[in-house]
Scaffold this active site. Structure first.
Site, PDB file in Angstrom:
ATOM      1  N   HIS A 152      -7.127  -5.856  -1.194  1.00  0.00           N
ATOM      2  CA  HIS A 152      -5.953  -5.010  -0.975  1.00  0.00           C
ATOM      3  C   HIS A 152      -4.883  -5.817  -0.272  1.00  0.00           C
ATOM      4  CE1 HIS A 152      -3.863  -1.244  -0.721  1.00  0.00           C
ATOM      5  NE2 HIS A 152      -3.889  -1.189   0.591  1.00  0.00           N
ATOM      6  N   ASP A 212      -8.129  -3.903  -6.829  1.00  0.00           N
ATOM      7  CA  ASP A 212      -7.709  -3.423  -5.516  1.00  0.00           C
ATOM      8  C   ASP A 212      -8.410  -2.089  -5.247  1.00  0.00           C
ATOM      9  OD1 ASP A 212      -6.315  -2.100  -3.411  1.00  0.00           O
ATOM     10  OD2 ASP A 212      -4.520  -3.279  -3.826  1.00  0.00           O
ATOM     11  N   SER A 256       0.840  -1.181   0.000  1.00  0.00           N
ATOM     12  CA  SER A 256       0.000   0.000   0.000  1.00  0.00           C
ATOM     13  C   SER A 256       0.886   1.245   0.000  1.00  0.00           C
ATOM     14  CB  SER A 256      -0.948  -0.045   1.198  1.00  0.00           C
ATOM     15  OG  SER A 256      -1.978   0.892   1.058  1.00  0.00           O
TER      16      SER A 256
END
Length: 505
Positions: free
Chosen positions: A468, A439, A230
């Site tokens: 994710h 995602d 991320s």
């Protein structure tokens, strides 16, 4: 436990489960300047758990997380003044138990910004990180500057401000944006006048990357391997850009674009919602017991119906902003789809939703604002946000009028220590990107931009799955095996690889 964030939209879902670890007082290291010459300067001690009764939700409810060691490291607040004020960085280690197979350290970051990473090595190990990876590296975790057990920042956010979350409410009109500007300005002013305001110009991704290199030096390692997801993908890209010769094997998972969490990335979250939502619509339609519809189209219509009803009248303390935020946040993981469906069902029938209480998010939100507002400049006029909202409300109706809205970054102090790091293709070809096609938090469109920016430095593996976070949390063995092979052998696919969907187990 998951952190229920009203549109906090931040890190891998697993990152929120990191064990709350504290650093034992008195466990310290020598100064970074001497650390490179004296590898054994880090004195590891036991980590104390802040809440021993709270188990991280990892691969299995019965999983026992391995015990970590912890320490602290002093680094300059301002790298232009290396002998000036020092701040602490809390670090952790899950040491390899096979010295003959150990090849170095693997620094990890679960995302954010604002998320603690101290317990992340244990979460990775408990979530199925292959044994040969655990044997090959000492896994290193850390709380980035401003976060958690490192020297923290604060904006003195009230409980009400925390409950509002990090992204503004859905704006139906230009007047809605103008009204929200007052809340955004207030938070920016609080950050700029808090007792930690002096840290603001220095709480940036570039300085966190420099802290990572101090960790490397203090551990006596000539190079640093890295696994970040991320926001951690951008942090890793910045590190290997600033320190190309000191980065070894770099894995970037669930990727932001080359601008990091800038205004473009924030707006792109709405596209992530549109990319991901069909997976949930298909799930809910296949489970008519939730009463949300028997076709994906009916489930989609239910989303807009509930949002409209909750804007007119909240149910059980849930308004439309919280409804949208929890729906988005919990679509980070396939495992949370039943919880999303139950929450919708409860709101539809005026029953209490099955959502745990909100955690204290003051430091998380303050650190997040510090980084995203400090890294790049955001639009500064209300009119520009009004234009963006008008565009994205039509383009991405589920979330666009929220993620394009105005926030504290519009009113952030002008002082910037340096320009954003420009991600490019100069440096060794030692980066592997891995990315889910659907995602919500870091959409594929942004990952493709980062892929183009890194050029010959990287190869990208995409997985035909939603959610994710790919490695090691996802179910796609093709993608997971590619990362494991790279970390343990250094071998990447010869060209970009598209992993087909695999049947769920």
């Amino acid at each position: 436990m998951h952190k229920i964030l009203s549109l906090a939209l931040t890190a891998t879902a697993v990152a929120a489960t990191s064990v709350a670890l504290t650093v034992i007082p008195g466990v310290s290291v020598a100064t970074p300047d001497t650390a490179a010459a004296t590898p054994d300067t880090v004195r590891w001690g036991p980590c104390s758990e802040k809440a021993a009764s709270k188990k991280a939700e990892v691969a299995s409810e019965k999983a026992v997380l391995p015990r970590l060691e912890c320490s602290t490291l002093e680094v300059p607040l301002d790298y232009r003044d290396p002998d000036g004020r020092q701040i602490e960085i809390a670090i952790s280690r899950l040491a390899s138990k096979e010295p003959s197979q150990r090849r170095g350290v693997l620094l990890t970051n679960p995302g954010g910004p604002g998320i603690t990473g101290l317990g992340y090595p244990a979460v990775l190990a408990g979530s199925g990180l292959p044994q040969k990876v655990l044997d090959s590296y000492d896994l290193i975790g850390f709380d980035p500057r401003g976060v958690g057990r490192s020297t923290p920042v604060t904006c003195d956010l009230t409980p009400e401000q925390q409950a509002r979350g990090n992204v503004p409410p859905y704006a139906h009109t230009a007047a809605d944006v103008a009204r929200e500007a007052g809340n955004a300005r207030t938070i920016a002013e609080q950050c700029a006048t808090s007792r930690t305001a002096g840290m603001l110009p220095h709480t940036t991704t570039a300085n966190t990357a420099r802290d990572m290199d101090r960790i490397r030096a203090a551990l006596g390692e000539p190079k640093l391997s890295y696994l970040g997801a991320s926001y951690g993908s951008y942090l890793g890209a910045v590190y290997t850009t600033l320190f190309p010769k000191r980065s070894d094997r770099v894995v970037l998972d669930s990727n932001l674009g080359p601008g990091g969490y800038d205004v473009t990335a924030m707006r792109l979250l709405a596209r992530g919602m549109e990319d991901r939502f069909p997976d949930f619509a298909a799930f809910a339609a296949a489970h008519p017991e939730y009463g949300l519809g028997t076709t994906p189209q009916q489930v989609t219509a239910k989303f807009f119906e509930l949002a409209k009803r909750l804007e007119a009248k909240p149910v059980q303390g849930f308004d439309a902003t919280l409804f949208r935020g929890i729906t988005f946040d919990r679509l980070y993981s396939d495992a949370d789809m039943p919880l999303v469906a139950k929450t919708w069902q409860a709101l539809d029938t005026d029953q209490p939703p099955p959502i745990p209480p909100f955690p204290n998010m003051e430091n998380f939100m303050s650190a997040r604002f510090s980084v995203i507002c400090g890294d790049t400049r955001w639009p500064e006029t209300v009119r520009e946000y009004q234009r963006n909202v008008a565009v994205d409300r039509l383009k991405y109706p589920m979330l666009g009028a929220s993620t394009a809205g105005i926030g504290p970054c519009a009113f952030w102090p002008d002082e910037r220590v340096e320009k954003p790091v420009r991600i490019g293709d100069r440096g060794p070809s030692n980066v592997l990107m891995v990315q889910n096609e659907r995602d919500p938090g870091t959409p594929l469109a942004g990952a493709r931009e980062l892929r183009r920016a890194l050029g010959k430095r990287t190869t990208m593996v995409t997985a035909d799955q939603g959610g994710h976070g790919v490695y090691p949390f996802g179910a796609n063995t093709c993608a997971n095996d590619a990362v494991t092979a790279f970390l343990t052998t250094g071998q990447r696919p010869s060209q970009d690889l598209a992993c087909a969907a695999e049947p769920s187990k």
